[in-house]
Design a protein around this motif. Structure first.
Motif, PDB file in Angstrom:
ATOM      1  N   LYS A  64       0.837  -1.201   0.000  1.00  0.00           N
ATOM      2  CA  LYS A  64       0.000   0.000   0.000  1.00  0.00           C
ATOM      3  C   LYS A  64       0.871   1.250   0.000  1.00  0.00           C
ATOM      4  CE  LYS A  64      -3.789   2.139   2.501  1.00  0.00           C
ATOM      5  NZ  LYS A  64      -4.772   1.976   3.566  1.00  0.00           N
ATOM      6  N   ILE A  65       1.899   1.235   0.831  1.00  0.00           N
ATOM      7  CA  ILE A  65       2.842   2.360   0.869  1.00  0.00           C
ATOM      8  C   ILE A  65       3.501   2.540  -0.491  1.00  0.00           C
ATOM      9  CG2 ILE A  65       5.053   3.144   1.797  1.00  0.00           C
ATOM     10  CD1 ILE A  65       4.214   1.855   4.478  1.00  0.00           C
ATOM     11  N   TYR A  66       3.965   1.434  -1.072  1.00  0.00           N
ATOM     12  CA  TYR A  66       4.629   1.505  -2.375  1.00  0.00           C
ATOM     13  C   TYR A  66       3.718   2.173  -3.403  1.00  0.00           C
ATOM     14  CZ  TYR A  66       6.614   0.213  -6.829  1.00  0.00           C
ATOM     15  OH  TYR A  66       7.115   0.276  -8.098  1.00  0.00           O
ATOM     16  N   LYS A  67       2.463   1.768  -3.440  1.00  0.00           N
ATOM     17  CA  LYS A  67       1.526   2.338  -4.411  1.00  0.00           C
ATOM     18  C   LYS A  67       1.313   3.832  -4.180  1.00  0.00           C
ATOM     19  CE  LYS A  67      -0.906  -1.943  -5.338  1.00  0.00           C
ATOM     20  NZ  LYS A  67      -2.156  -2.697  -5.202  1.00  0.00           N
ATOM     21  N   LEU A  68       1.145   4.231  -2.917  1.00  0.00           N
ATOM     22  CA  LEU A  68       0.967   5.656  -2.605  1.00  0.00           C
ATOM     23  C   LEU A  68       2.159   6.482  -3.068  1.00  0.00           C
ATOM     24  CD1 LEU A  68      -0.466   5.592   1.040  1.00  0.00           C
ATOM     25  CD2 LEU A  68      -1.608   6.516  -0.980  1.00  0.00           C
ATOM     26  N   VAL A  69       3.351   6.009  -2.754  1.00  0.00           N
ATOM     27  CA  VAL A  69       4.572   6.743  -3.083  1.00  0.00           C
ATOM     28  C   VAL A  69       4.816   6.744  -4.591  1.00  0.00           C
ATOM     29  CG1 VAL A  69       7.079   6.783  -2.739  1.00  0.00           C
ATOM     30  CG2 VAL A  69       5.573   6.295  -0.816  1.00  0.00           C
ATOM     31  N   ASN A  70       4.639   5.587  -5.216  1.00  0.00           N
ATOM     32  CA  ASN A  70       4.875   5.448  -6.649  1.00  0.00           C
ATOM     33  C   ASN A  70       3.911   6.309  -7.462  1.00  0.00           C
ATOM     34  OD1 ASN A  70       6.368   4.164  -8.777  1.00  0.00           O
ATOM     35  ND2 ASN A  70       4.519   2.997  -9.224  1.00  0.00           N
ATOM     36  N   GLU A  71       2.654   6.388  -7.040  1.00  0.00           N
ATOM     37  CA  GLU A  71       1.667   7.211  -7.745  1.00  0.00           C
ATOM     38  C   GLU A  71       2.066   8.685  -7.751  1.00  0.00           C
ATOM     39  OE1 GLU A  71      -2.038   6.444  -5.794  1.00  0.00           O
ATOM     40  OE2 GLU A  71      -2.330   4.534  -6.832  1.00  0.00           O
ATOM     41  N   LYS A  72       2.822   9.093  -6.752  1.00  0.00           N
ATOM     42  CA  LYS A  72       3.279  10.490  -6.665  1.00  0.00           C
ATOM     43  C   LYS A  72       4.617  10.695  -7.367  1.00  0.00           C
ATOM     44  CE  LYS A  72       0.004  11.673  -3.717  1.00  0.00           C
ATOM     45  NZ  LYS A  72      -0.888  12.765  -3.705  1.00  0.00           N
ATOM     46  N   GLY A  73       5.161   9.621  -7.981  1.00  0.00           N
ATOM     47  CA  GLY A  73       6.410   9.731  -8.717  1.00  0.00           C
ATOM     48  C   GLY A  73       7.661   9.667  -7.860  1.00  0.00           C
ATOM     49  N   HIS A  74       7.537   9.080  -6.672  1.00  0.00           N
ATOM     50  CA  HIS A  74       8.679   8.994  -5.764  1.00  0.00           C
ATOM     51  C   HIS A  74       9.084   7.540  -5.550  1.00  0.00           C
ATOM     52  CE1 HIS A  74       8.372  13.250  -4.968  1.00  0.00           C
ATOM     53  NE2 HIS A  74       7.081  13.095  -4.734  1.00  0.00           N
ATOM     54  N   LYS A  75      10.230   7.357  -4.915  1.00  0.00           N
ATOM     55  CA  LYS A  75      10.787   6.021  -4.677  1.00  0.00           C
ATOM     56  C   LYS A  75      10.619   5.614  -3.221  1.00  0.00           C
ATOM     57  CE  LYS A  75      14.415   6.625  -8.099  1.00  0.00           C
ATOM     58  NZ  LYS A  75      15.847   6.780  -8.303  1.00  0.00           N
ATOM     59  N   THR A  76      10.521   4.304  -3.021  1.00  0.00           N
ATOM     60  CA  THR A  76      10.480   3.741  -1.671  1.00  0.00           C
ATOM     61  C   THR A  76      11.696   2.838  -1.493  1.00  0.00           C
ATOM     62  OG1 THR A  76       8.062   3.719  -1.742  1.00  0.00           O
ATOM     63  CG2 THR A  76       9.122   2.390  -0.032  1.00  0.00           C
ATOM     64  N   THR A  77      12.452   3.094  -0.438  1.00  0.00           N
ATOM     65  CA  THR A  77      13.621   2.292  -0.115  1.00  0.00           C
ATOM     66  C   THR A  77      13.404   1.655   1.250  1.00  0.00           C
ATOM     67  OG1 THR A  77      15.055   3.790  -1.356  1.00  0.00           O
ATOM     68  CG2 THR A  77      16.122   2.340   0.265  1.00  0.00           C
ATOM     69  N   ILE A  78      13.738   0.378   1.340  1.00  0.00           N
ATOM     70  CA  ILE A  78      13.655  -0.329   2.617  1.00  0.00           C
ATOM     71  C   ILE A  78      15.075  -0.618   3.074  1.00  0.00           C
ATOM     72  CG2 ILE A  78      12.928  -2.467   3.737  1.00  0.00           C
ATOM     73  CD1 ILE A  78      10.434  -2.332   2.011  1.00  0.00           C
ATOM     74  N   THR A  79      15.372  -0.221   4.315  1.00  0.00           N
ATOM     75  CA  THR A  79      16.721  -0.394   4.835  1.00  0.00           C
ATOM     76  C   THR A  79      16.717  -1.277   6.084  1.00  0.00           C
ATOM     77  OG1 THR A  79      16.606   1.600   6.212  1.00  0.00           O
ATOM     78  CG2 THR A  79      17.472   1.860   3.987  1.00  0.00           C
ATOM     79  N   ASN A  80      17.834  -1.905   6.312  1.00  0.00           N
ATOM     80  CA  ASN A  80      18.143  -2.650   7.536  1.00  0.00           C
ATOM     81  C   ASN A  80      17.167  -3.766   7.914  1.00  0.00           C
ATOM     82  OD1 ASN A  80      20.386  -0.876   8.044  1.00  0.00           O
ATOM     83  ND2 ASN A  80      18.923   0.631   8.792  1.00  0.00           N
ATOM     84  N   PRO A  81      16.643  -4.524   6.942  1.00  0.00           N
ATOM     85  CA  PRO A  81      15.762  -5.623   7.351  1.00  0.00           C
ATOM     86  C   PRO A  81      16.571  -6.747   7.989  1.00  0.00           C
ATOM     87  CG  PRO A  81      16.160  -5.760   5.005  1.00  0.00           C
ATOM     88  CD  PRO A  81      16.818  -4.484   5.484  1.00  0.00           C
ATOM     89  N   LYS A  82      16.015  -7.342   9.021  1.00  0.00           N
ATOM     90  CA  LYS A  82      16.635  -8.534   9.598  1.00  0.00           C
ATOM     91  C   LYS A  82      16.503  -9.677   8.597  1.00  0.00           C
ATOM     92  CE  LYS A  82      15.957  -7.084  14.294  1.00  0.00           C
ATOM     93  NZ  LYS A  82      15.211  -7.169  15.520  1.00  0.00           N
ATOM     94  N   GLU A  83      17.308 -10.710   8.783  1.00  0.00           N
ATOM     95  CA  GLU A  83      17.363 -11.798   7.816  1.00  0.00           C
ATOM     96  C   GLU A  83      16.000 -12.440   7.573  1.00  0.00           C
ATOM     97  OE1 GLU A  83      19.632 -16.037   7.116  1.00  0.00           O
ATOM     98  OE2 GLU A  83      20.492 -14.596   8.512  1.00  0.00           O
ATOM     99  N   ASN A  84      15.225 -12.682   8.629  1.00  0.00           N
ATOM    100  CA  ASN A  84      13.920 -13.327   8.454  1.00  0.00           C
ATOM    101  C   ASN A  84      12.956 -12.443   7.653  1.00  0.00           C
ATOM    102  OD1 ASN A  84      13.872 -11.578  10.797  1.00  0.00           O
ATOM    103  ND2 ASN A  84      11.946 -12.504  11.410  1.00  0.00           N
ATOM    104  N   ILE A  85      13.056 -11.149   7.820  1.00  0.00           N
ATOM    105  CA  ILE A  85      12.177 -10.235   7.098  1.00  0.00           C
ATOM    106  C   ILE A  85      12.649 -10.081   5.657  1.00  0.00           C
ATOM    107  CG2 ILE A  85      11.411  -7.830   7.006  1.00  0.00           C
ATOM    108  CD1 ILE A  85      11.370  -8.023  10.145  1.00  0.00           C
ATOM    109  N   TYR A  86      13.954 -10.013   5.454  1.00  0.00           N
ATOM    110  CA  TYR A  86      14.479  -9.950   4.094  1.00  0.00           C
ATOM    111  C   TYR A  86      14.042 -11.187   3.302  1.00  0.00           C
ATOM    112  CZ  TYR A  86      17.517  -9.611   0.087  1.00  0.00           C
ATOM    113  OH  TYR A  86      17.977  -9.536  -1.200  1.00  0.00           O
ATOM    114  N   LYS A  87      14.073 -12.348   3.940  1.00  0.00           N
ATOM    115  CA  LYS A  87      13.656 -13.589   3.268  1.00  0.00           C
ATOM    116  C   LYS A  87      12.214 -13.504   2.792  1.00  0.00           C
ATOM    117  CE  LYS A  87      16.634 -17.042   5.387  1.00  0.00           C
ATOM    118  NZ  LYS A  87      16.673 -18.224   6.261  1.00  0.00           N
ATOM    119  N   LEU A  88      11.342 -12.911   3.598  1.00  0.00           N
ATOM    120  CA  LEU A  88       9.942 -12.763   3.207  1.00  0.00           C
ATOM    121  C   LEU A  88       9.818 -11.867   1.972  1.00  0.00           C
ATOM    122  CD1 LEU A  88       7.004 -13.431   3.801  1.00  0.00           C
ATOM    123  CD2 LEU A  88       6.965 -11.522   5.407  1.00  0.00           C
ATOM    124  N   PHE A  89      10.558 -10.770   1.938  1.00  0.00           N
ATOM    125  CA  PHE A  89      10.562  -9.917   0.753  1.00  0.00           C
ATOM    126  C   PHE A  89      11.117 -10.672  -0.450  1.00  0.00           C
ATOM    127  CE2 PHE A  89       9.906  -6.516   3.763  1.00  0.00           C
ATOM    128  CZ  PHE A  89       9.255  -5.533   3.036  1.00  0.00           C
TER     129      PHE A  89
END
Length: 101
Positions: A64-89
């Protein structure tokens, strides 16, 4: 306990997410998104350093965040995910959608 907060930097917004983002905290995060990101006017960085757990409902809120930001022409960056969360992505191929650092 889940918490999220936003810091306005000069060139981007920084969202910090802490605790467990799951079915029990999803409504709180959804409200946070509505209140703080509806009219976003710059790039967004989401710091997951202190996020311990993420399930599919929480992952849906990131989309949902990605869509909101992308619709406005901006980028979304995700930083510092723990290993278990990175795996889910990674297994959901969202590492191809978000800028991951």
């Amino acid at each position: 306990m889940f918490q999220s907060f936003i810091i306005d930097k000069d060139d981007h917004l920084l969202v910090k997410v802490e605790g467990d983002l799951d079915v029990y905290s999803e409504e709180k995060f959804r409200d946070f998104i509505e209140e703080n990101l509806r009219d976003i006017d710059k790039d967004l960085t989401i710091d997951l350093e202190k996020l311990d757990y993420l399930d599919s409902t929480g992952l849906g809120q990131f989309m949902k965040i990605y869509k909101l930001v992308n619709e406005k022409g901006h980028k979304t960056t995700i930083t510092n995910p723990k290993e278990n969360i990175y795996k889910l992505f990674k297994i959901t191929d969202l590492t191809e959608v978000f800028n991951m650092e």
